[in-house]
Design an enzyme around this catalytic site. Sequence first.
Site, mmCIF file in Angstrom:
data_model
loop_
_atom_site.group_PDB
_atom_site.id
_atom_site.type_symbol
_atom_site.label_atom_id
_atom_site.label_comp_id
_atom_site.label_asym_id
_atom_site.label_seq_id
_atom_site.Cartn_x
_atom_site.Cartn_y
_atom_site.Cartn_z
ATOM 1 N N ASP A 263 22.198 -94.447 -87.861
ATOM 2 C CA ASP A 263 21.320 -94.963 -88.786
ATOM 3 C C ASP A 263 21.557 -96.762 -89.111
ATOM 4 O O ASP A 263 22.992 -96.865 -88.394
ATOM 5 C CB ASP A 263 20.961 -94.504 -90.115
ATOM 6 C CG ASP A 263 19.400 -94.213 -90.669
ATOM 7 O OD1 ASP A 263 19.114 -96.022 -90.376
ATOM 8 O OD2 ASP A 263 19.420 -93.934 -91.712
HETATM 9 C C1 BGC Z 1 16.442 -96.496 -92.545
HETATM 10 C C2 BGC Z 1 15.726 -95.493 -91.491
HETATM 11 C C3 BGC Z 1 15.514 -96.733 -90.540
HETATM 12 C C4 BGC Z 1 16.656 -97.676 -89.724
HETATM 13 C C5 BGC Z 1 15.909 -98.607 -89.315
HETATM 14 C C6 BGC Z 1 17.183 -97.516 -91.857
HETATM 15 O O1 BGC Z 1 17.999 -98.142 -93.756
HETATM 16 O O2 BGC Z 1 17.324 -95.206 -92.482
HETATM 17 O O3 BGC Z 1 15.443 -94.404 -91.850
HETATM 18 O O4 BGC Z 1 14.698 -95.835 -89.161
HETATM 19 O O5 BGC Z 1 17.085 -98.157 -90.753
HETATM 20 O O6 BGC Z 1 14.802 -99.136 -89.527
#
Ligand code: BGC
Length: 734
Positions: A263
Amino acid sequence: MTDAKIKELISTLSLEEKAGQLLQVSGLLYDDDALVTGTMDYFKITEDEKKIAGSVLSVSGAEKLKKLQDKLMSEQPHHIPNVFMLDIINGYETIYQVPLGQGATFNPELTEKLAEVAAKEGAAAGIHCTFSPMCDLVRDARWGRVMESTGEDPYLNGLMGAAMVRGYQGDDIKAKGRLASCVKHFAGYGGAEAGRDYDTVELSERTLRESYLPAYKEAIDAGAKLVMTSFNTLNQIPSSGNKWLLKDVLRNEMGFDGMVISDYGAVKEMVNHGIAKDDTAAGELAINAGVDMDMMSFCYIRGLLELVAEGKVSEELIDESVYRVLKLKDELGLFENPYKDASEEDEKKLILCDEHRALAKQSAVESFILLENKENVLPLSEESGSIAFIGPFVDSHKVYGSWTFPKDEKTMVTIRQGIEGLNPKNNCTFSQGCQFFTKNVKCKNGERLEYDILKAPAMLEEAINAAKKADTVVMCLGEYHQQTGEAASRTEIRIPKGQMKLLKKINEVNKNIITLIFTGRPLELEEVSELSKAVMVTWYPGVETGNAIADVLFGKQEPGGRVPMSFPYTVGQEPCYYNRFRSGRPNNGTLDQGFVMGYIDQIDKMLYPFGYGKTYTEFSYSPVTLSADKLTGNAPIKASVTLKNVGERPGTETVQLYVQDLYGSVVRPKKQLKGFEKVTLNPGEEKVVTFEITEDMFRFYDINMNFTSEPGDCRVFVGPDSETENCAYFTLEA
Ligand code: BGC
């Protein structure tokens, strides 16, 4: 490309280039027009890093992405195409209801179609991969991200997650209009303590395996090409450094052979967790644990060379990760066609086309949950007389949730527009009554909502006058969309104070109130229910908000949703879910008992339990009958009920099947959903609804952690929601 060709290509790459392929960078860092300040500036990305990054996230638009691909491929030493990823979680530009609302439809086929629409639009806009589905099981409404999940039930989540994967990917991600799908957040992110985002998750291995892992597994079995790690620690180990989770469980047990991405910044965050002393050590942990791509923390690109030189990471391991990245690019067809489906023409043709909007409307209608309908005030008709629509959502375009970024908010049909479009014979008025909040609010996305104290009295007066004159009032209230989603956990799960005050004031002058609730989470609604005759949860319905609401209010269509995540009486009951374990001191749901499990100030019940939802008609259920009173592994039995529409309108019931193992070597949940069927009947019509009961519905992790069923007495329930007591007993034989 053949595997041999991919491997040949890898053998020609320098170690820097390999590390580059394992880096994902935000598109903002490539945008010459964007002011790269604040959190972005903090990354201090170099020109060289930009040239060799394997993937870019969060940019879209065919023209933009074609140009970016050209630029990146010309700069990448081996001209390897970049792979573009974006969060498309409830539609690209044809935004439909938030995932929790999709859970409420209990309609995986519809969810699959929605994902297909999202993929078509996203692909035309140059995207290759979506960070969806989020298969996190959610049990605590304080957590802001419950909106992104399909709810509290592992079985429903699994069906929905798999449906989304099929919808995005189809049979071949290379095909036109398809996206690769990324299952997230592996694992257990929804179990954050007390619903605090990014906080600790402590789960026994049994609970993890039995309740939390199944939905990810279903989505992976449906063929998802990527898995994203979660931010949380799971039993004291951050997921991005958890070798057991990523290798033993994900790869070996679940058989996942796609790409694992961290993530956003999660690799580096292991320094904050105190499990790595610096970024390089964090990178070492992550790559050795099995994270292929590092999203936005630069630990790989800045650390891997040194780690290989020191013998802490093997180049073969890096090659394996690079292989998975290149394999994904190859499966997407990017080596032959690096733009994939990016096309300005298709964007014009597909985005917000009538067909897509029609589906968004249909799904919104199916997601609305009718919680109360005293005296059958709904649906509205000419007899409802004049109607005052009141509340900050009446004219609001902010009806799309927190993970969608419409280029033009005006594409959302407001409630007023929807009602005016339907043009009922009733005299309708529209007033806001109050602002979303009673103070200035700075939203998590930087948006500022200024509270205008001077306007407030006039707004209130206008609404009170409208309510006085009207025969019926429709209140349009709820959470502001930025109160939900990531980084939006709340200790209160109530409608903002000013809006509640408005409801009370209106109730003083008109008791004929129907309240619509816009929300991304279960809220405390007891008081709202007392002050209203009808209550309907509409979530954030997306582009067709007003049209879907108009149809449902005026009975052109029926609200189809069922509660996907229990609504408690009070926040103090969280975490709150139906499939709890049995206590040694059972609680009968009243307050006049002593020394039983539960609270002394709150009955042990939910205000609106999982599975609950009314229709515009009434249904009756016969007792459950079984085809046999013994079930063996190879001879399933059938459980049936006769469902009858005993009301005056046609309607659709969501008939639900729950099972219970009465005695086990470990304590079993009170009930578990194992099936459902939507049945449409005319007034007076009846139908026998039959479910097949199979041995595998009773499997669990026994005292020795074997996933098995145990012979003994069982129950099967068939009814309208998770509190049904309509059941029959049988014996499961070895
Ligand atoms: C989130 C994810 C997301 C990623 C990309 C993160 O802050 O937890 O769910 O896919 O950002 O945008």
